[in-house]
Enzyme design. Sequence first.
Site, PDB file in Angstrom:
ATOM      1  N   ASP A   1       1.043  -1.042   0.000  1.00  0.00           N
ATOM      2  CA  ASP A   1      -0.211  -0.042  -0.096  1.00  0.00           C
ATOM      3  C   ASP A   1       0.750   1.333  -0.164  1.00  0.00           C
ATOM      4  O   ASP A   1       2.199   1.103   0.225  1.00  0.00           O
ATOM      5  CB  ASP A   1      -0.654  -0.189   1.176  1.00  0.00           C
TER       6      ASP A   1
ATOM      7  N   ASP B   1      -0.188   5.196   1.136  1.00  0.00           N
ATOM      8  CA  ASP B   1      -0.203   5.787   2.064  1.00  0.00           C
ATOM      9  C   ASP B   1      -0.467   5.250   3.384  1.00  0.00           C
ATOM     10  O   ASP B   1      -1.127   4.419   3.543  1.00  0.00           O
ATOM     11  CB  ASP B   1      -1.653   6.559   2.116  1.00  0.00           C
TER      12      ASP B   1
ATOM     13  N   ASP C   1      -1.767  -0.920   5.767  1.00  0.00           N
ATOM     14  CA  ASP C   1      -2.116  -0.629   7.200  1.00  0.00           C
ATOM     15  C   ASP C   1      -3.435  -0.518   7.419  1.00  0.00           C
ATOM     16  O   ASP C   1      -4.062  -0.018   8.628  1.00  0.00           O
ATOM     17  CB  ASP C   1      -1.369   0.681   7.396  1.00  0.00           C
TER      18      ASP C   1
END
Length: 231
Positions: free
Chosen positions: A17, A19, A178
């Site tokens: 991922d 961000d 996250d």
Amino acid sequence: MTQISPDRFPFAIVGFDLDGTLLDTSGDLAAAVNHALSSAGRPTLTTDQVRPMIGGGSRHMLAQGMAATGGCSEEELDVLQRRLLDYYEANIAVETRPFPGCLDALDTLAGMGVRLAVVTNKLEGLARTLLDALHLSARFDTIIGGDTMGPGRGKPAPDPVLAMVERCGGGTAAFVGDSIYDVRSAQAAGLPVVACSFGFLQQPVETLGADAVIDGYDDLIPTLRTLGARP
């Protein structure tokens, strides 16, 4: 850099991922949200308030920001999302930086012959613009955004993670993220997933259901080796 045989590493592909996983984009995203909120006469939010809103794409992030300051209609959201995106594109890498240890981990993986990828819910064009601004794009074999696969096919759908594996030439793969979007997308695609406790968490990291959790990039490669050794 010492070259290590890829035979000794269990994954041919590792996807990330963007961000909250590779990059701490919270300052620049908060500034873009606040630009849109201010233009609508709304109070601004702190970066800490915006951080857990990140992960589902710009519209989802802005909708949560608007909800926190009084709500809005879909029509207003359309207008304000455009303002947010225009501002963000013009100020995309003012504060954004890789998380500590990230680049070293990417170098080590690349040195082992691992193919690297980005799968994000950020629009692909913005993801590429950001990675270009930080001189990181060349590190990745493919970059897949929230709009790459078409409407409704971003994370948590498995489609972008499956496309990542295909575009990287196939083989064993793992994913690092996250958010619940990352975990669900990777698991739906049949991949093991590592969650980052330092990311933009919307809930306690242990509740995400990831196969493993890391507290920093020094933990990533040993954790991936452990996951790859599981039967």
